[in-house]
Design a protein around this motif. Structure first.
Motif: not given
Lengths: 193, 189, 551
Positions: A76, A79-80, A83, A86-87, A90-91, A93-94, A97, A101
């Motif tokens: 568990a 998993l947490v 996640v 991943q989040f 994404m943040v 990368h936005k 950048p 890289q």
């Protein structure tokens, strides 16, 4: 109140996760070539650690413990953490950048950073409550970032210095890390943990 | 047992939804890293790297198809700058793509031999050659990047490479010599 | 009244070696055989010649004009004939040549028509600046920045303090000291002219306290009413107190901001020799054609200061002072800290030459360097409060971004760090190397950006051409279709042939239909039936034909 201050002092200095507990060494060695990268990594790890520490506590407290499923903690928590990372990826990368890289593979590798899983499991072991868990995670990350930034600064200077041929590159970096670790051992015993 | 499977499934679905939502919210368009790589490349547009120009090479590096040591005009300094930007290791220049020339060069057209065929004008990637069909062609020295792409097409071999000399404004102080490893042995007085 | 002074960080007390060249009064140097005037003796763009080979010029005549705003004209320093306008070696560390006007003196040293300014106080400051500009005045302290620009505060700035730099902190150099001793009133007059151009409130002439005679003579030349706004201040002797930023710190306690100019804090600083030159322009109408130069060193018989015509070859001056060539290792233009070796001794002295220093052989400074021991002495003496040790490591590693983070461009190249280094590392060489590399990189980047723009425009141009060609082809096609609708085309001929063939088939079928079959041996009943059907058919055929005609 003192409890919380002690937790912070313990995780940042006395029982530093990198130099005393020897967890999270992969990003410590891999991202510390430049100061800017190290700072970026420190911030990313702080975000991940604090958030996953809190989420892991909540998952354990309300989903695993009531049903007697403590044996699922490892899965568990991983998993947490995955996640949250991943989040974070994404943040980053936005928003930056370039940092994305530059950090490269090390950003998703925060998932396998044993310090992150270590914090989650240690929180359970030491039976912290919600606030203590959050502070523990935050303190661990601050300690990690502190040491990472210090190490990066030293590595930048060592990179342009007159290092003997045999020691150039990772060798002198590891020796430096060892010396830093000895320095942090000076705090040993001040706070139990 | 059932509770375990149920709990994990619920967790997984919850997180999956969260991530899906986040993926849409934080979608990234394009790749600004290409601009940063392109800013480091010397813009000679010579094609020695194997790509038709500096921008395609920058895009290839960003995609991970090309290595950072394929640009001879950029030289060692260019490789170091790219390595710094991308966090990769510094490598020596790949010999297959040519060697780095220390001295800058430009080209000059021998006007006695030029036949006005416009083949060199079509080849120049920065339009540094002035001329028209059956008219005299000439190279604008300040615009020439030294890529030498105009030399193969010329049917009468009238284009020559000349070095660019330093003048007082562009002269650089030389690098001081490296110091001794050990102090010089002094004779006792 | 004791004026408050401040200290700047670091600095060195150096042995002065000034007495040797101050024992004799200043005399004019002899007229040389050749006067060489480089087109660039100042910061900015080179001047452009306005005379031709073979032309006769007079002393003070303009021979080259300023090419841009930051530029200065050049004037002939003696009368004679222009024998060449060609590239000649100039006193620059690179040894590279520069376009120069070469004049052969005719021996008369005849001045051109001089136009002094009778009452400068009536002139508008900008008109005054133009006069100074046309006289070719540049900073005579060594940098050579066109002075008229530094006399223009700009519309947004007010000048609180005008400082004249009479510190002359470098060892061996005494030309400013002699100027202050011999022509103190000219300096003060020049300062008043500058004060008018700048509309400055206060004025200071700063002199190091080792120049007691100059101090006294200047103070005596000061008129009472001038003492209200003009102070002559004695500052402690320490190198480099004559550096502009250091001097401003000593006198006002303020620091010039990094990447900034003194005018940003309301201060303007000029050299005393520049002031004297400006006085000459206004009061006598003489442009900048000569200056004091100290010719000194241990291998000279008679070290002294000379009044030198600009463009005089260095060898002439050395010979005039009894130079012992065999004992000389090298000749520096400038002082021992900031000077550079003259590549060839027939090179001319220029507007910014303040000293020729002959160094004897067997001096210890040439020994090779040893590794840095990180002692930190360099940082302790740096007058700009930089970290020379860190800049050294990064210059050595060619890390030009990091070295700029340590404020490389605030380094004034005074040489204090190299002087104290126990490992004798040539630190200033590293910084100069780093600075020129960074400038070269910036130039390359500009060129690359420009090339990229041209390349992208070229791609756009080709794209546009392709589109235009397609458009043209499309329009041509349409035009053809519109103007020729008749079926003279192949397709229409085919169509007509097909129609003809179909008509033939139809006709044939029609006739075939009319031919009857099995009509032999019919009995009467069959015959009647056939006739009835025929009638019916005929009736229908007529109705169908009607229908065909009128659909």
């Amino acid at each position: 109140m003192t409890e919380y201050a002690l937790i912070l002092v313990s995780t940042i200095l006395v029982n530093n996760f990198v130099l005393v507990k020897f967890l999270g060494l992969c990003p410590f060695m891999g991202v510390s070539r430049k100061l800017e990268t190290a700072t970026g990594m420190g911030l990313a790890t702080t975000f991940v650690l604090t958030l996953s520490s809190v989420c892991s506590y909540l998952v354990n407290e309300y989903l695993l413990a009531p049903f007697g499923l403590e044996y699922l903690q490892t899965i568990a928590f991983i998993l947490v953490i995955a996640v949250v990372v991943q989040f974070t990826e994404m943040v980053v990368h936005k928003t930056s950048p370039l940092l994305y890289q530059v950090l490269g593979i090390f950003l998703p590798l925060i998932t396998t950073n044993c310090a992150v899983l270590g914090v989650a499991l240690l929180n359970v072991q030491t039976e912290h409550n919600f606030i203590e868990s959050a502070l523990y995670g935050f303190g661990a990350a601050v300690g990690f970032s502190l040491v990472l930034v210090l190490f990066a600064a030293i590595r930048e200077r060592v990179a342009v210095a007159d290092v003997p041929e045999a020691f150039r590159g990772p060798s002198i970096a590891l020796i430096t890390a060892g010396l830093m670790s000895i320095a942090f051992m000076g705090f040993a015993g001040l706070v139990k943990g | 047992m059932l509770a375990a499977i149920l709990i994990l499934s619920v967790l997984a679905i919850l997180f999956g939804l969260l991530l899906g939502f986040a993926a849409m919210r934080y979608k990234v368009e394009g790749d600004p890293i290409v601009d940063q790589i392109d800013a480091i490349l010397p813009q000679t547009q010579c094609g020695q790297c194997g790509y038709p120009g500096c921008r395609p090479y920058a895009e290839a590096i960003a995609r991970g198809e090309a290595d950072i040591n394929q640009c001879p005009p950029g030289g060692e300094a260019g490789i170091v700058a790219l390595a710094d930007l991308l966090g990769r290791d510094v490598k020596p220049l790949n010999d297959e793509h040519g060697e780095h020339k220390e001295k800058k060069t430009v080209v000059i057209i021998d006007e006695k031999l030029c036949i006005g065929c416009t083949l060199c004008i079509q080849a120049c990637p920065v339009d540094a050659i002035v001329g028209a069909a059956k008219q005299m062609h000439t190279v604008i020295k300040d615009e020439c990047t030294g890529c030498n792409l105009c030399i193969p097409p010329c049917p009468v071999d009238c284009i020559h490479i000349i070095p660019v000399e330093d003048d007082i404004k562009t002269w650089c102080w030389p690098e001081p010599e490296a110091e001794l490893e050990q102090p010089p042995i002094e004779e006792p007085v | 009244m004791k004026r408050r002074l401040w200290h700047f960080h670091g600095g060195l007390h150096l042995p002065e070696h000034k007495q040797a060249s101050m024992t004799k009064p200043v005399v004019a140097a002899a007229l040389p055989d050749e006067i060489i005037l480089p087109m660039q003796q100042h910061i900015g763009s080179p001047a452009e010649p306005v005379v031709k080979v073979g032309e006769h010029v007079l002393k003070g005549q303009r021979v080259a004009k300023a090419s841009e705003y930051v530029s200065a004209p050049v004037h002939a320093s003696t009368s004679g004939e222009v024998i060449a306008i060609e590239e000649r070696g100039v006193p620059h560390p690179s040894g590279l040549p520069l376009l120069s006007i070469v004049i052969k003196p005719d021996g008369k040293d005849e001045w051109t028509e001089l136009k002094p300014v009778p009452d400068y106080a009536q002139l508008d400051p900008s008109a005054l600046r133009n006069v100074i500009r046309d006289a070719g005045i540049v900073g005579l302290g060594g940098a050579g920045f066109p002075s008229f620009i530094k006399l223009n505060p700009g519309p947004d700035n007010a000048v609180d303090t005008l400082i004249l730099n009479g510190a002359e902190c470098e060892p061996y150099i005494t030309c400013d000291a002699m100027l202050m001793q011999e022509r103190p009133r000219d300096i003060i007059d020049g300062l008043l002219i500058m004060k008018h151009a700048l509309r400055a409130r206060h004025c200071i002439i700063a002199i190091e306290d080792n120049k007691k005679v100059a101090l006294t003579l200047l103070k005596n030349s000061l008129q009472e009413h001038e003492a209200e706004f003009l102070k002559i201040v004695s500052i402690p002797t320490i190198y480099p107190s004559g550096g502009e930023k250091q001097l401003i710190r000593i006198l006002t306690g303020k620091e010039v901001p990094s990447h900034g100019l003194p005018i940003d804090i309301g201060v303007v600083c000029h050299n005393v020799a520049t002031a004297a030159a400006i006085c000459k322009v206004i009061n006598e109408g003489k442009p900048l054609v000569e200056r004091y130069i100290t010719v000194t060193g241990e291998t000279l018989d008679q070290p002294r200061n000379l009044k030198v015509r600009i463009g005089t070859p260095c060898i002439d001056l050395l010979n005039a002072c009894g130079w012992r060539e065999d004992q000389t290792d090298e000749v520096l233009m400038g002082g021992p800290m900031m000077g550079f070796g003259i590549p060839a001794l027939d090179m001319p002295t220029v507007k910014t030459s303040n000293c020729l220093l002959a160094r004897p052989k067997d001096q210890p400074h040439q020994q090779p360097a040893m590794p840095c021991i990180r002692c930190g002495q360099c940082a302790a003496v740096c007058p700009a409060q930089l970290l020379p040790q860190q800049m050294y490591w990064y210059a050595r590693a060619r890390d030009f971004d990091k070295i700029q983070a340590y404020n490389l461009f605030d380094c004034i190249e005074c040489g204090c760090c190299a002087y104290v280094c126990p490992s004798r590392i040539p630190l200033v060489q590293y910084y100069r190397f780093a600075k020129t590399e960074i400038w070269a990189k910036e130039r390359d980047k500009e060129k690359a950006d420009h090339a990229r723009q041209r390349h992208e425009f070229r791609l756009q141009r080709l794209e546009r051409k392709k589109k235009e060609d397609e458009e043209r082809r499309r329009r041509k096609k349409e035009l053809l279709k519109k103007t020729q609708p008749k079926p003279d085309s192949e397709a229409d001929i085919k169509q007509a042939a097909i129609q003809a063939a179909m008509d033939r088939v139809k006709a044939k079928r029609a006739t075939q239909k009319q031919q009857k079959k099995n009509i032999e041996n019919l009995n009467e009943k069959q015959q009647q039936a056939i006739e009835a059907v025929e009638k019916r058919r005929q009736r229908l055929r007529n109705a169908g034909a009607d229908n065909e005609e009128n659909p």
